[in-house]
Design a protein around this motif. Structure first.
Motif, PDB file in Angstrom:
ATOM      1  N   ASN A 179       0.802  -1.226   0.000  1.00  0.00           N
ATOM      2  CA  ASN A 179       0.000   0.000   0.000  1.00  0.00           C
ATOM      3  C   ASN A 179       0.836   1.278   0.000  1.00  0.00           C
ATOM      4  OD1 ASN A 179      -2.382  -1.396  -0.151  1.00  0.00           O
ATOM      5  ND2 ASN A 179      -2.831  -1.293   2.043  1.00  0.00           N
ATOM      6  N   TYR A 180       1.901   1.275  -0.779  1.00  0.00           N
ATOM      7  CA  TYR A 180       2.675   2.492  -0.972  1.00  0.00           C
ATOM      8  C   TYR A 180       2.094   3.263  -2.152  1.00  0.00           C
ATOM      9  CZ  TYR A 180       6.219   1.044   2.390  1.00  0.00           C
ATOM     10  OH  TYR A 180       6.868   0.690   3.550  1.00  0.00           O
ATOM     11  N   ILE A 181       1.637   4.467  -1.872  1.00  0.00           N
ATOM     12  CA  ILE A 181       1.027   5.294  -2.905  1.00  0.00           C
ATOM     13  C   ILE A 181       2.054   5.593  -3.997  1.00  0.00           C
ATOM     14  CG2 ILE A 181      -0.117   7.486  -3.405  1.00  0.00           C
ATOM     15  CD1 ILE A 181      -1.738   5.502  -1.687  1.00  0.00           C
ATOM     16  N   GLY A 182       1.628   5.415  -5.244  1.00  0.00           N
ATOM     17  CA  GLY A 182       2.493   5.668  -6.383  1.00  0.00           C
ATOM     18  C   GLY A 182       3.199   4.443  -6.917  1.00  0.00           C
ATOM     19  N   LEU A 183       3.134   3.309  -6.184  1.00  0.00           N
ATOM     20  CA  LEU A 183       3.748   2.065  -6.642  1.00  0.00           C
ATOM     21  C   LEU A 183       2.674   1.117  -7.166  1.00  0.00           C
ATOM     22  CD1 LEU A 183       6.432   1.351  -3.895  1.00  0.00           C
ATOM     23  CD2 LEU A 183       6.668   2.618  -6.040  1.00  0.00           C
ATOM     24  N   ASN A 184       3.106   0.150  -7.967  1.00  0.00           N
ATOM     25  CA  ASN A 184       2.182  -0.853  -8.488  1.00  0.00           C
ATOM     26  C   ASN A 184       1.909  -1.931  -7.451  1.00  0.00           C
ATOM     27  OD1 ASN A 184       2.001   0.411 -10.975  1.00  0.00           O
ATOM     28  ND2 ASN A 184       3.581  -0.862 -11.919  1.00  0.00           N
ATOM     29  N   ILE A 185       0.667  -2.372  -7.383  1.00  0.00           N
ATOM     30  CA  ILE A 185       0.330  -3.509  -6.524  1.00  0.00           C
ATOM     31  C   ILE A 185       1.081  -4.743  -7.001  1.00  0.00           C
ATOM     32  CG2 ILE A 185      -1.543  -5.014  -5.737  1.00  0.00           C
ATOM     33  CD1 ILE A 185      -3.432  -2.608  -6.052  1.00  0.00           C
ATOM     34  N   TYR A 186       1.132  -4.937  -8.299  1.00  0.00           N
ATOM     35  CA  TYR A 186       1.977  -5.954  -8.925  1.00  0.00           C
ATOM     36  C   TYR A 186       2.329  -5.480 -10.318  1.00  0.00           C
ATOM     37  CZ  TYR A 186      -2.071  -7.624 -11.675  1.00  0.00           C
ATOM     38  OH  TYR A 186      -3.135  -7.711 -12.537  1.00  0.00           O
ATOM     39  N   GLU A 187       3.340  -6.132 -10.916  1.00  0.00           N
ATOM     40  CA  GLU A 187       3.722  -5.825 -12.284  1.00  0.00           C
ATOM     41  C   GLU A 187       2.977  -6.772 -13.214  1.00  0.00           C
ATOM     42  OE1 GLU A 187       5.485  -3.194 -12.782  1.00  0.00           O
ATOM     43  OE2 GLU A 187       5.971  -2.903 -10.666  1.00  0.00           O
ATOM     44  N   SER A 188       2.369  -6.243 -14.241  1.00  0.00           N
ATOM     45  CA  SER A 188       1.586  -7.070 -15.160  1.00  0.00           C
ATOM     46  C   SER A 188       2.420  -7.522 -16.340  1.00  0.00           C
ATOM     47  CB  SER A 188       0.349  -6.307 -15.641  1.00  0.00           C
ATOM     48  OG  SER A 188       0.734  -5.121 -16.314  1.00  0.00           O
ATOM     49  N   GLY A 189       2.136  -8.734 -16.806  1.00  0.00           N
ATOM     50  CA  GLY A 189       2.863  -9.323 -17.923  1.00  0.00           C
ATOM     51  C   GLY A 189       2.779 -10.835 -17.846  1.00  0.00           C
ATOM     52  N   GLU A 190       3.731 -11.516 -18.452  1.00  0.00           N
ATOM     53  CA  GLU A 190       3.723 -12.975 -18.460  1.00  0.00           C
ATOM     54  C   GLU A 190       3.918 -13.507 -17.043  1.00  0.00           C
ATOM     55  OE1 GLU A 190       6.212 -16.736 -20.387  1.00  0.00           O
ATOM     56  OE2 GLU A 190       6.590 -14.678 -21.063  1.00  0.00           O
ATOM     57  N   THR A 191       3.079 -14.444 -16.650  1.00  0.00           N
ATOM     58  CA  THR A 191       3.127 -15.017 -15.302  1.00  0.00           C
ATOM     59  C   THR A 191       4.538 -15.475 -14.933  1.00  0.00           C
ATOM     60  OG1 THR A 191       0.840 -15.774 -15.488  1.00  0.00           O
ATOM     61  CG2 THR A 191       2.196 -16.820 -13.802  1.00  0.00           C
ATOM     62  N   CYS A 192       5.007 -15.026 -13.774  1.00  0.00           N
ATOM     63  CA  CYS A 192       6.297 -15.453 -13.202  1.00  0.00           C
ATOM     64  C   CYS A 192       7.508 -15.000 -14.006  1.00  0.00           C
ATOM     65  CB  CYS A 192       6.350 -16.978 -13.066  1.00  0.00           C
ATOM     66  SG  CYS A 192       5.587 -17.652 -11.597  1.00  0.00           S
ATOM     67  N   SER A 193       7.337 -14.109 -14.964  1.00  0.00           N
ATOM     68  CA  SER A 193       8.463 -13.750 -15.828  1.00  0.00           C
ATOM     69  C   SER A 193       9.460 -12.820 -15.157  1.00  0.00           C
ATOM     70  CB  SER A 193       7.952 -13.101 -17.119  1.00  0.00           C
ATOM     71  OG  SER A 193       7.230 -11.910 -16.846  1.00  0.00           O
ATOM     72  N   ALA A 194       9.111 -12.289 -14.001  1.00  0.00           N
ATOM     73  CA  ALA A 194      10.027 -11.377 -13.306  1.00  0.00           C
ATOM     74  C   ALA A 194      10.117 -11.727 -11.826  1.00  0.00           C
ATOM     75  CB  ALA A 194       9.590  -9.926 -13.491  1.00  0.00           C
ATOM     76  N   CYS A 195      10.229 -13.012 -11.515  1.00  0.00           N
ATOM     77  CA  CYS A 195      10.410 -13.414 -10.118  1.00  0.00           C
ATOM     78  C   CYS A 195      11.704 -12.804  -9.586  1.00  0.00           C
ATOM     79  CB  CYS A 195      10.475 -14.932 -10.004  1.00  0.00           C
ATOM     80  SG  CYS A 195       8.886 -15.775 -10.191  1.00  0.00           S
ATOM     81  N   PRO A 196      11.715 -12.335  -8.346  1.00  0.00           N
ATOM     82  CA  PRO A 196      12.940 -11.758  -7.775  1.00  0.00           C
ATOM     83  C   PRO A 196      14.079 -12.771  -7.785  1.00  0.00           C
ATOM     84  CG  PRO A 196      11.032 -11.306  -6.387  1.00  0.00           C
ATOM     85  CD  PRO A 196      10.579 -12.299  -7.414  1.00  0.00           C
ATOM     86  N   ASN A 197      15.303 -12.264  -7.713  1.00  0.00           N
ATOM     87  CA  ASN A 197      16.477 -13.131  -7.681  1.00  0.00           C
ATOM     88  C   ASN A 197      16.358 -14.163  -6.559  1.00  0.00           C
ATOM     89  OD1 ASN A 197      17.666 -11.803  -9.811  1.00  0.00           O
ATOM     90  ND2 ASN A 197      18.872 -10.431  -8.506  1.00  0.00           N
ATOM     91  N   GLY A 198      16.685 -15.390  -6.886  1.00  0.00           N
ATOM     92  CA  GLY A 198      16.620 -16.464  -5.902  1.00  0.00           C
ATOM     93  C   GLY A 198      15.271 -17.134  -5.810  1.00  0.00           C
ATOM     94  N   LYS A 199      14.284 -16.613  -6.546  1.00  0.00           N
ATOM     95  CA  LYS A 199      12.949 -17.202  -6.540  1.00  0.00           C
ATOM     96  C   LYS A 199      12.706 -17.926  -7.862  1.00  0.00           C
ATOM     97  CE  LYS A 199      11.790 -15.240  -2.582  1.00  0.00           C
ATOM     98  NZ  LYS A 199      11.499 -16.017  -1.350  1.00  0.00           N
ATOM     99  N   LYS A 200      11.875 -18.941  -7.827  1.00  0.00           N
ATOM    100  CA  LYS A 200      11.498 -19.662  -9.032  1.00  0.00           C
ATOM    101  C   LYS A 200       9.982 -19.731  -9.113  1.00  0.00           C
ATOM    102  CE  LYS A 200      11.717 -24.234  -6.832  1.00  0.00           C
ATOM    103  NZ  LYS A 200      12.337 -25.583  -6.897  1.00  0.00           N
ATOM    104  N   CYS A 201       9.485 -20.085 -10.273  1.00  0.00           N
ATOM    105  CA  CYS A 201       8.043 -20.110 -10.487  1.00  0.00           C
ATOM    106  C   CYS A 201       7.443 -21.435 -10.038  1.00  0.00           C
ATOM    107  CB  CYS A 201       7.743 -19.885 -11.970  1.00  0.00           C
ATOM    108  SG  CYS A 201       5.972 -19.769 -12.344  1.00  0.00           S
ATOM    109  N   GLU A 202       6.384 -21.372  -9.265  1.00  0.00           N
ATOM    110  CA  GLU A 202       5.586 -22.548  -8.944  1.00  0.00           C
ATOM    111  C   GLU A 202       4.487 -22.600 -10.006  1.00  0.00           C
ATOM    112  OE1 GLU A 202       4.216 -24.362  -4.808  1.00  0.00           O
ATOM    113  OE2 GLU A 202       3.018 -22.602  -5.358  1.00  0.00           O
TER     114      GLU A 202
END
Length: 209
Positions: A179-202
């Motif tokens: 809930n930071y004003i001015g930031l995105n709730i999430y980034e839209s695009g291909e599912t799991c295509s931008a997982c943070p470093n060290g994370k993988k897609c389930e």
């Protein structure tokens, strides 16, 4: 009767706490919402939201649980202060017939109510502007804030209010906060295509783990 805001004071509390079943209710409900968003299957007011590239899967956090339980035990009338990058959702329930053994169901009930804000008020854009926040989706947007990775919740049974019956106070805390004003709730695009470093897609959920 449920209350977002309490207009009366409670003078005593009996700790109730969530069982493992109650904790699972909450965690599962949150991750189900996050998964539907991540996979592009979430529909609100006949609008299907775009998939999420970076939606993390929430884990239960014992430290947040302890903090939430302690805060709920004071029968608070509003949010805690100075949370230092910890988000917080709250829910109050009063009924003359509810019993202590029903406290676990409140985890599910509160999560459903928070999520329903998207259905009641709509969700027009991913960027959380002040106008979007002011529509009344703040609990739901914290539930689905993509970069939030952990949750912990507490519940207490309170007595002594001016309304007849027993009140329960549910507190869920989140890290890192959303809930930071001015930031995105999430980034839209291909599912799991931008997982943070060290994370993988389930793949089954579309969540980054």
């Amino acid at each position: 009767m449920n209350f977002y805001f309490r207009l009366f004071a409670l003078v005593a509390t009996v700790l109730s706490e969530f069982s493992e079943t109650g904790k699972d209710f909450i965690l599962t409900r949150h991750n189900e919402l996050r998964s539907r968003i991540a996979l592009g299957k979430y529909v609100t007011r006949n609008v299907t939201k775009e998939p999420a590239t970076n939606m993390l899967k929430l884990n239960w956090n014992a430290t947040l649980e302890s903090s939430s339980q302690l805060f709920s035990s004071g029968c608070p009338a509003g949010h805690s202060k100075n949370r230092n990058n910890i988000g917080e959702n709250m829910y109050w329930w009063t009924s003359p017939v509810i019993t202590e053994t029903d406290s676990d169901s409140l985890g599910n009930r509160s999560s459903n109510l928070w999520e329903s804000e998207f259905q009641r008020y709509g969700w027009t854009e991913n960027k959380l502007s002040q106008d979007v926040f002011n529509t009344g989706i703040g609990h739901a947007s914290q539930m689905s804030w993509a970069r939030t990775s952990s949750i912990g919740c507490g519940v207490s049974k309170c007595t002594g209010g001016s309304i007849e019956g027993t009140e329960y106070v549910v507190v869920c805390q989140y890290y890192p906060a959303g809930n930071y004003i001015g930031l995105n709730i999430y980034e839209s695009g291909e599912t799991c295509s931008a997982c943070p470093n060290g994370k993988k897609c389930e793949s089954s959920t579309g969540l980054c783990i």
